[in-house]
Design an enzyme around this catalytic site. Structure first.
Site, mmCIF file in Angstrom:
data_model
loop_
_atom_site.group_PDB
_atom_site.id
_atom_site.type_symbol
_atom_site.label_atom_id
_atom_site.label_comp_id
_atom_site.label_asym_id
_atom_site.label_seq_id
_atom_site.Cartn_x
_atom_site.Cartn_y
_atom_site.Cartn_z
ATOM 1 N N LYS A 271 12.178 -20.306 -33.763
ATOM 2 C CA LYS A 271 10.801 -20.558 -33.304
ATOM 3 C C LYS A 271 10.829 -21.146 -31.903
ATOM 4 O O LYS A 271 11.809 -21.819 -31.516
ATOM 5 C CB LYS A 271 10.025 -21.476 -34.250
ATOM 6 N N ASP B 153 9.137 -28.984 -40.066
ATOM 7 C CA ASP B 153 8.790 -27.691 -39.456
ATOM 8 C C ASP B 153 9.284 -26.491 -40.275
ATOM 9 O O ASP B 153 9.136 -25.354 -39.846
ATOM 10 C CB ASP B 153 9.209 -27.616 -37.982
HETATM 11 P P1 ATP Z 1 13.896 -28.542 -34.393
HETATM 12 O O1 ATP Z 1 13.293 -27.706 -33.338
HETATM 13 O O2 ATP Z 1 13.295 -28.351 -35.756
HETATM 14 O O3 ATP Z 1 14.113 -29.958 -34.041
HETATM 15 P P2 ATP Z 1 16.603 -27.975 -33.805
HETATM 16 O O4 ATP Z 1 16.818 -26.629 -33.196
HETATM 17 O O5 ATP Z 1 16.558 -29.120 -32.862
HETATM 18 O O6 ATP Z 1 15.322 -27.914 -34.673
HETATM 19 P P3 ATP Z 1 18.431 -27.347 -35.913
HETATM 20 O O7 ATP Z 1 19.344 -26.421 -35.216
HETATM 21 O O8 ATP Z 1 17.448 -26.755 -36.836
HETATM 22 O O9 ATP Z 1 17.714 -28.282 -34.831
HETATM 23 O O10 ATP Z 1 19.327 -28.407 -36.706
HETATM 24 C C1 ATP Z 1 19.217 -29.774 -36.588
HETATM 25 C C2 ATP Z 1 20.285 -30.466 -37.443
HETATM 26 O O11 ATP Z 1 20.314 -29.928 -38.760
HETATM 27 C C3 ATP Z 1 21.675 -30.264 -36.869
HETATM 28 O O12 ATP Z 1 22.120 -31.515 -36.439
HETATM 29 C C4 ATP Z 1 22.546 -29.750 -38.000
HETATM 30 O O13 ATP Z 1 23.674 -30.524 -38.200
HETATM 31 C C5 ATP Z 1 21.658 -29.807 -39.239
HETATM 32 N N1 ATP Z 1 21.725 -28.530 -40.010
HETATM 33 C C6 ATP Z 1 21.831 -28.411 -41.335
HETATM 34 N N2 ATP Z 1 21.866 -27.132 -41.715
HETATM 35 C C7 ATP Z 1 21.770 -26.385 -40.601
HETATM 36 C C8 ATP Z 1 21.743 -24.983 -40.352
HETATM 37 N N3 ATP Z 1 21.824 -24.079 -41.347
HETATM 38 N N4 ATP Z 1 21.609 -24.586 -39.072
HETATM 39 C C9 ATP Z 1 21.487 -25.489 -38.071
HETATM 40 N N5 ATP Z 1 21.531 -26.814 -38.259
HETATM 41 C C10 ATP Z 1 21.662 -27.290 -39.508
#
Ligand code: ATP
Length: 313
Positions: free
Chosen positions: A6, A133
């Site tokens: 997203k 989210d």
């Molecule tokens: P947001 O925009 O919702 O903040 P983000 O892109 O910053 O998302 P994600 O990549 O969704 O963050 O992941 C955040 C945390 O979730 C990471 O620190 C990771 O260790 C943990 N995590 C657990 N499962 C997953 C997964 N399948 N993919 C990515 N991260 C994961």
């Protein structure tokens, strides 16, 4: 099952609530940069076996895919085990909600595989327990998210456009970015209706303007309405992101902005060839910096739904 990333078209932080959560208003959009979650049944035991993932999202019990499978097993009282393969393409901790999307895709795939008959509402409310989210990633397309980000209203589809996504080799912790924002405390009870809708969101802010822009269907109006309150924190922490934003515009993007809490910077154009050529240039210019450069296009809700059909082996 494909799990799309997203991007935020807007992110307004209205303040910090008495329960410690931030009250946000966001317009979110799915794009066709995807992880792939492949699920199969194991009728011999009840174990969840997860493979794949990445160094930053290892295939263990902390992974959102694993946690979602455990939640489905418990809620549906499944007497079977599941084997899941996670092919990660969406960068982790990048502001692209990759983990959240993996969770949503896992629940959709298991719902399909075990014919549970859960509708989107049921899946969204279960998944809200694992992250604010995640519910948006169940429905995808273009949507307004309010509350902690879990209360959703689908919106008219944004006009199709292309996005160049540039992810530097460091992450940004969402809780730390919110903390550093030092948002004002909100009074109790909150000064707006419990259920915010596209009709009653606060007039000031990027999101209200974005709703107007989406109604016009104009790409230019959508560009003009974009904005993200969290940029001021993450761009101050990492000044190179400011340079990156300027570079994307210099190279021909119509606008550049950070997604979510960052650090991914997005550049926008409505021409595919231009998107690919800008991506190539930015990759070359940042070669020594280890930036990851990707190109994606906006994804409508129906397209996301079509992916359910071939989700399981
Ligand atoms: P947001 O925009 O919702 O903040 P983000 O892109 O910053 O998302 P994600 O990549 O969704 O963050 O992941 C955040 C945390 O979730 C990471 O620190 C990771 O260790 C943990 N995590 C657990 N499962 C997953 C997964 N399948 N993919 C990515 N991260 C994961």
């Amino acid at each position: 099952m494909q799990a799309p990333a997203k991007i935020n078209l807007t992110l307004d932080v209205l303040g910090r609530r008495a329960d410690g959560y931030h009250q946000v208003v966001m317009v979110m959009q799915t794009v066709d940069l995807v992880d792939v979650v492949t699920v199969s049944v194991n009728r011999n035991h009840q174990t969840i076996l997860l493979q794949g993932g990445s160094e930053e999202a290892p295939p263990d019990q902390t992974n959102l895919v694993y946690r979602t499978a455990a939640l489905v097993q418990e809620q549906a009282q499944l007497p079977y085990g599941v084997e899941i393969e996670l092919d990660k393409q969406i960068p982790v901790a990048a502001g692209l909600a990759g983990g959240s999307s993996d969770a949503a895709a896992t629940m959709k795939a298991l719902n399909h595989l075990f014919s549970l008959g859960w509708d989107d509402k049921k899946m969204e409310s279960l998944l809200a327990r694992l992250g604010s989210d995640i519910p948006f990633l169940v429905r995808g397309g273009t949507a307004l998210a309010t509350g902690r980000g879990e209360a959703l209203h689908s919106l008219p589809a944004a006009p199709a456009f292309w996005v160049i996504l540039v992810k530097p080799p460091f992450g940004a912790s969402t809780p730390q970015v919110y903390k550093a924002l030092k948002a004002k405390s909100l009074p109790e009870p909150l000064p707006w209706p419990e259920e915010m809708t596209p009709e009653n969101i606060p007039e000031e802010g990027y999101s209200a303007n974005m709703l107007k822009a989406l109604r016009t269907g104009s790409y230019q109006a959508v560009l003009d309405a974009m904005g993200n309150d969290l940029e001021k924190v993450t761009l101050e922490w990492f000044p190179e992101l400011k340079v990156l934003k300027e570079k994307l515009v210099c190279l021909g993007c119509d606008r550049a902005m950070m997604s979510g809490s960052g650090p991914t910077i997005l550049g926008f154009t409505d021409e595919e060839a231009k998107a690919r050529s800008i991506a190539e240039k930015i990759a070359k210019e940042t070669e020594t910096l280890n930036y990851r450069v990707m190109v994606a296009r906006t994804l409508g809700r129906e397209e996301a739904d079509e992916w359910i059909v071939d989700c399981c082996r």
